[in-house]
Structure formats: C-alpha cells, structure tokens
Enzyme design. Structure first.
Site, mmCIF file in Angstrom:
data_model
loop_
_atom_site.group_PDB
_atom_site.id
_atom_site.type_symbol
_atom_site.label_atom_id
_atom_site.label_comp_id
_atom_site.label_asym_id
_atom_site.label_seq_id
_atom_site.Cartn_x
_atom_site.Cartn_y
_atom_site.Cartn_z
ATOM 1 N N CYS A 83 45.091 112.327 111.244
ATOM 2 C CA CYS A 83 46.975 113.338 111.428
ATOM 3 C C CYS A 83 46.740 112.823 113.459
ATOM 4 C CB CYS A 83 47.493 113.984 110.923
ATOM 5 S SG CYS A 83 46.051 114.776 110.186
ATOM 6 N N ARG B 53 33.374 114.503 105.790
ATOM 7 C CA ARG B 53 33.795 115.938 106.358
ATOM 8 C C ARG B 53 32.806 116.671 105.241
ATOM 9 N NH1 ARG B 53 39.817 115.979 102.970
ATOM 10 N NH2 ARG B 53 40.604 115.066 105.071
ATOM 11 N N LYS C 161 53.209 118.770 99.186
ATOM 12 C CA LYS C 161 52.323 118.180 98.912
ATOM 13 C C LYS C 161 53.348 116.910 97.571
ATOM 14 C CE LYS C 161 48.874 118.566 99.184
ATOM 15 N NZ LYS C 161 46.088 117.858 98.511
#
Length: 646
Positions: free
Chosen positions: A337, A366, A472
RNA sequence: GCCGAUGUAGCUCAGUUGGUCAGAGCAGCUGAUUUGUAAUCAGCUGGCCGGGGGUUCGAAUCCCUCCAUCGGCUCCA
C-alpha cells in the site's frame, strides 16, 4: 404447573421444578438414556436442574452441538480427574470443550506429559467413567472458594476466581475431583464410552505470552467406541488432503533449507497452476477498471514510518538493508500500500478520474515467527493479489460492493462453497492499537457493514480483528483439519490517505482527501493455493489444473499418431502431455490417475485407423471413443460451466 | 519466540536391550518385452542414518547442542 414448549412447538404441562431428565423420561426411555443436557430458554442446563417457569426446552443428545459440548466439557473434567489421580500435585488452569473435543491446561510442576502417557490417562479416564460418578453442582461464596484454592496452592484457580463477580461460585464434583466450573455437565460420567487424547501443547496462561506456559492436553470423547474409530479414520483421510503432502506428490511446490524456511519454491506445475489463477484474475480486473502497476521489492524505511507500519511492525520485519555509502535504510516490502500511495501521488487527479484502481501481484516479505510457519499457508515471502482503490467518499459503498462481487465470482469459478464471512472491527478495549480518528473509523466500519448487508452476506462481527489502519471484511475458509485461514480481504481505510496526504481536486476546485480500499480477493497466492488443494484434494477444476489431459499411446507404434493428436490439442489450447514411456497401458493409466490428470486419451490401432481418441476421465473411468473435435468441445463446455465469462 | 514430539536413499518406511544394521518397496538408470483402461520382468545406481560435539573398545541406536519439520500457544500489516 408450568408450560414446556418443545422444539416441534408442542406444549406440555409439568409440575414446577420438573427437570430435563424428567421430561426426557416422559417422552421416551430411549431419549432418557441418550440425553446429555437440556437447553432451557436458550441456555444449556444440567439435566437435574429444576425448571421453575414456562420455557422453551430442547433436550440435547449427541446429535446436538449443545449435547456434544456438554459431553466434551464433562470429559475435560474426567481427564483432569484422571490426571490428578496419576500425577498428584498437578495444578489446573482451564478445561473447556472446543469444536472437536476438549482440552485442559495443567501445570505439572517439573513433570511432563507426552503422547507416551496418553494410554495410561485414557485408561484411567474410562475406569472413572465406568464408576458412573455423578457431577454434583454446589455453590459456595466467593471468599470460601478463594480460601479453598489458596490453601490448595492452586494459583490459577485463585486467579480465575478473583476475576469473577462477587457472590456465589459454582463447583462441580465428580468422585474425588472438584472443579470450579460454570457448568453445565452430564448427569454422570457413564455416557463417556470412548476417549482419545490427541496431542499436547504449550499454552500461555490466559493467552498471555508474558505469563507461564502450561501444558495443554487435547482430547476427544464419544458415547460409542465405533464413533471414535470413525473419527480417527476421518482424521487419517483429512491428512491425505494436506496441501504439503499433495504439493509434494503433484510437484507443485517445495521448500529448501538452503533457501530458507518459509520461503516457498514454486515448481513448474505449481507455477502453471498459480499463473492460471493470476491470468484469470487479471482478466476480471481489467474488465472491472483496474490498472496494473509494478513496484520494487524494497522501500525506504521512511515510507513505512509514514504509513505507521514501521512503528507497528518494525520489530517483526526482516532487518533493514542499509546502503553502504549513504547508510539509508530499506525494508523488504511487507505491504504494497505505501508504494501504491506514492503512485497515486505521482499525478494530480480530478474527482472525475476517481476511482483509481491500482493492482499488482505484489510479493511481500514478513518476518513471521519460526513456530508459526506452516506449509504454504503461513510463509515469510508471499505474493498478494493486491489492489488499492482510491475513491471519493461517495463512491466507497459501490466500490466495496464491486469488490465483493469479484471475490464471490472467484469462489464460484473454483467451486468453493465452504467459506465464512467475517467483519473485523476494532477492539474497543484496546484503542491504542489503532491509528486515526474515531470519526474516520466509524465511517469505515459503517461502510463495511452497509455494503455487507446490501449484498446479503451473512457475516460474523469480530471485534479486535481489524488492521491497525482500518476495519476489514474477511473471507475465511477451513483447511482439511478444520483450521481457519483468512483468504480474501477487503478493507476500508481513511487513515493512510491522511498519512500520505493524498488529494484530488473536487468539483469545487478544492483539494479533497480520497478514501482507500485495500483488497486482495485471493489474499495471498500461496495460502489460497494451499487451501484450494485441501478443498479439492488436488483435483483442480479443469480450467485451472496444470495438465488437462495426457495422451497414452498403447505402444511405440502409435507414437506418431499420438503426436498428431498432441499438436491438435495444443492448437486448441488444451494443456496436454504425452506418456511415451515403454510401459503397459495399465501402468500409464495408473500413473496418470495418481497424478490426478483430468483426461487420459488412449490411442492405439483402432483410434489411429478411425482418427479418434479413447477418453478416460480421472476418477470415473472409460468414457468411450471421441473425435478430437468432440473432445475439445466437451472440455470447453466443462470449463464454461465454471467460468462462463472466460 | 515458547511447549512437546519427530528427523534413516527423491518418496513411504524397517532397523529389537549400542556389537556385519546401513535395509525394503516405490521413483530413477540399463536392458528385455511392443503392450488396450489403476502396477511386465530382470539387473543396477542412490544414504556421513538432519549438522556439530561428547560417552564407549564400538553409536543410526545413549547424552549435549544447533538446524529443520510436525502439533499447539502467542503473533498475523
């Protein structure tokens, strides 16, 4: 007399103080034998608890969720009783029923329990169960309960009781084992006819990793030995669907310790599969007005400081890469993003340009905890089918709904029916975990709830599951063993546009802030493929599968004809292999079946003479003789059924 | 990261109490066979028994440590 309404809406009258067991007996002896608990006014009760008022009543047997829960909860007590007998001095934490069985968290001091000890404990449990110990409920004042456990030296129970409201606290006693418990329980231990301890695990006390880790023992129990056998067989079957096993067998992906843990290697077949998914989604996205973008795999640390990811996840990322001369720090991109925000900022947009939809199959890295890695479902490097929609506030709902449509279309194309929808909101008790203003969060949460309602999706609202920048809508699925995974996600975000100072020019010629929708219908390609493998056990939909058909010449003599057929099928874009090994047809068929290739095309003398192929379908057998053209037509129709738009 | 378990050829697994224990099937390679709807036959090549250290006359087997995997916990942008 009181009025009892049964599930079939029939109403019976009983004297006040009637119990669940009384009602069961009144209905039938069989029911009285099998009833495990009773639901009164929607609340599950002990069978011997007197009912004093008119109420709807449901008698729970093994076939009811509430019945099984009662059984398993009582089994947890039974296990604790057995452990207390076998390991005196054990301290007990909590022991609830779960979706498939029960567990108990225990502190064995310096002793340990492993699967070698299970048999002994199971035996003891059954021994106690056969004694038909009744579960007796007693209520005592909180102070007395605290006193009891303080003397016993059971700090966990003291901890639990301290958190309870003042007043009386209920206990259940069965045989020599007494436990703090809200209930309800079985009348006695006798319905527990089969038990199996399944695994042990470390579990932090009260789920807090700063506290002591207890030993959690998982188990399951049944009212019949045969049910246990069936359950164990079902588990064996489920293990055969494990994507790690199928991934290896079908040569889809692999891991190498030399590359690093949690870093998947996509083998040619797996890459083909994944590429087919990507091509499919790209096509859908182009149609839906998305624009592909491409961004690098690393980004300057400042980018993530701006987004807030650094503060939140800096510690959980791979260590930054520093440039040798300037000492600038770069992170392996954990999210797309921020990059996409910078793309949006690259040009000045008018309100007429919005929504701008930027899409990228973006690979992110990650640093997941080593103990968390799991096949393809939890990895350290993965590719999101990411996109960010930058829109005006008045467009949020429509855009959100359009994304839901894409997700649902994908699920349909993949014959994916078992998914659940979850609205993930803030945790009101931990507001410090989130960035942004209350007003923005309220708007975002409202938008999701409205869009979900409008689509008629049955969503469960879960507080505390939101991302730190916004709420979300998550699409969840279960793997073969019932573990839940998040796949698709759609997020409404008023916060990052603020942080990146995103703007567009409105009709009033003023600068305005757009709203961002983050969305990934698959979620991650890795996880999606993993879950899909488990759902279809490696039998992929025809349009997706790496190899759609394989030509099996009966002998060397027909290889020339086989190659002719291969060329034809390639021209029709049917992904086809040829098995020209020096093997008998039975062997070639067996191997093709094992490889789960949807169509086997057998060619020999007959077929060569008639210019046909003999078609065998994976899993179902001989379909008879086809011309190549008819076969192609059949394949196309089969694909059309799932993806008519393609 | 934490708790527990596991780690023998590419895969699935045998290897009893430490003493020809480095094995089997499948896969792979060679050859024979020319094959009709789920395994043709024969021969051969594969392993520092996860890595390192220790105990012992002797270790796949016992101990320590590291790594990886599995089941959970915690975490999951």
């Amino acid at each position: 007399m009181i009025k009892i309404t049964l599930p079939d809406q029939s109403v019976k009258e009983y004297p006040e103080g009637v119990t669940g067991l009384d009602i069961a007996r009144d209905i039938s002896e069989g029911l009285a034998r099998n009833v495990l608990s009773v639901t009164v006014n929607g609340e599950v009760w002990d069978l011997d608890r007197p009912i004093r008022h008119d109420a709807p009543v449901k008698l729970n047997t093994w076939d009811d969720n509430d019945g099984r829960s009662t059984m398993w909860h009582s089994s947890a007590h039974l296990m604790a009783a057995a452990i207390e007998e076998l390991y005196p001095g054990t301290k007990f934490g909590i022991g609830p029923d779960v979706e498939n069985g029960f567990y108990y968290d225990i502190d064995l001091g310096d002793k340990t329990i492993s699967s070698n000890d299970f048999e002994k404990i199971e035996k003891k449990m059954l021994e106690i169960a056969r004694r038909k110990e009744s579960f007796e409920r007693t209520e005592i004042p909180k102070e007395e309960a605290l006193d009891f456990y303080t003397k016993k030296g059971d700090e966990y129970k003291v901890d639990l009781i301290s958190d309870l409201e003042d007043g009386t606290i209920s206990f259940y006693k069965s045989g020599n084992f007494t436990d703090l418990c809200r209930g309800p329980h079985l009348a006695d231990t006798s319905p527990i006819k089969a038990v199996k301890l399944l695994s042990t695990a470390g579990a932090y006390w009260r789920g807090d990793e700063r506290r002591k880790q207890l030993t959690r023992v998982y188990g399951i129990s049944f009212p019949k030995q045969k049910m246990l056998q069936e359950y164990l067989e079902m588990l064996e079957e489920a293990k055969k669907r494990d994507h790690r096993k199928i991934g290896r067998e079908l040569e889809l992906f692999a891991f190498s310790t030399k590359v690093g843990q949690g870093l998947p290697l996509w083998l040619p077949k797996g890459a083909e599969l994944r590429d087919n998914l990507e091509v499919f989604l790209k096509k859908l996205q182009r149609r839906a007005g998305y624009q592909p973008v491409i961004t690098p795999h690393i980004g300057n640390k400042n980018l993530y400081v701006t987004s807030g990811h650094y503060e939140k996840y800096g510690e959980d990322s791979f260590q930054p890469i520093a440039t040798p001369s300037e000492g600038e720090e770069f992170f392996l991109k954990p999210m797309n993003c921020p990059h996409h925000c910078e793309i949006f900022k690259h040009k000045q947009y008018s309100y007429k340009d919005l929504p701008v939809r930027l899409a990228e199959f973006g690979t992110v890295y990650r640093y997941e905890q080593s103990g968390e890695l799991h096949g393809l479902t939890r990895v350290r490097g993965f590719t999101q089918d990411d996109a960010h929609i930058f829109c005006r506030p008045d467009q949020v709902k429509d855009e959100f709904i359009a994304v839901i449509d894409i997700v649902l279309l994908i699920f349909k194309a993949l014959d994916f029916q078992d998914y659940s929808v979850q609205i993930s909101l803030r945790d009101p008790d931990q507001m410090e975990k989130y960035i942004g203003t209350d007003a923005n969060w309220d708007k975002a949460e409202q938008a999701i709830i409205e869009a979900t309602n409008e689509k008629g999706l049955k969503a469960e609202i879960v507080k505390g599951e939101a991302a730190f920048y916004g709420p979300k809508l998550d699409f969840m699925v279960q793997d073969a063993l019932g573990r839940k995974w998040q796949l698709g996600t759609i997020q409404v975000d008023y916060n990052l546009p603020d942080r990146f100072e995103l703007e567009y020019i409105g009709s009033d010629n003023q600068k305005h802030r757009p709203v961002m929708i983050h969305r990934a219908p698959f979620g991650s390609m890795e996880r999606f493929v993993a879950v899909m493998i488990e759902h279809c056990a490696g039998n992929f939909p025809l349009w997706l599968t790496p190899d759609q058909s394989i030509i099996l010449p009966i002998s060397e003599k027909y290889e020339k004809y086989a190659k002719k057929v291969l060329t034809l099928l390639n021209n029709y874009e049917i992904r086809t292999l040829i098995d020209d090994r020096n093997e008998k047809t039975g062997k070639k068929i067996r191997d093709a079946e094992t490889r789960k290739i949807p169509y086997m095309l057998i060619v020999g003398e007959k077929e060569e003479n008639d210019n046909t192929i003999s078609v065998r379908k994976h899993g179902s057998g001989d379909l008879g003789t086809y011309t190549v053209k008819d076969f192609v037509k059949m394949v196309e129709q089969e694909i059309e059924r799932l993806i008519p738009e393609a």
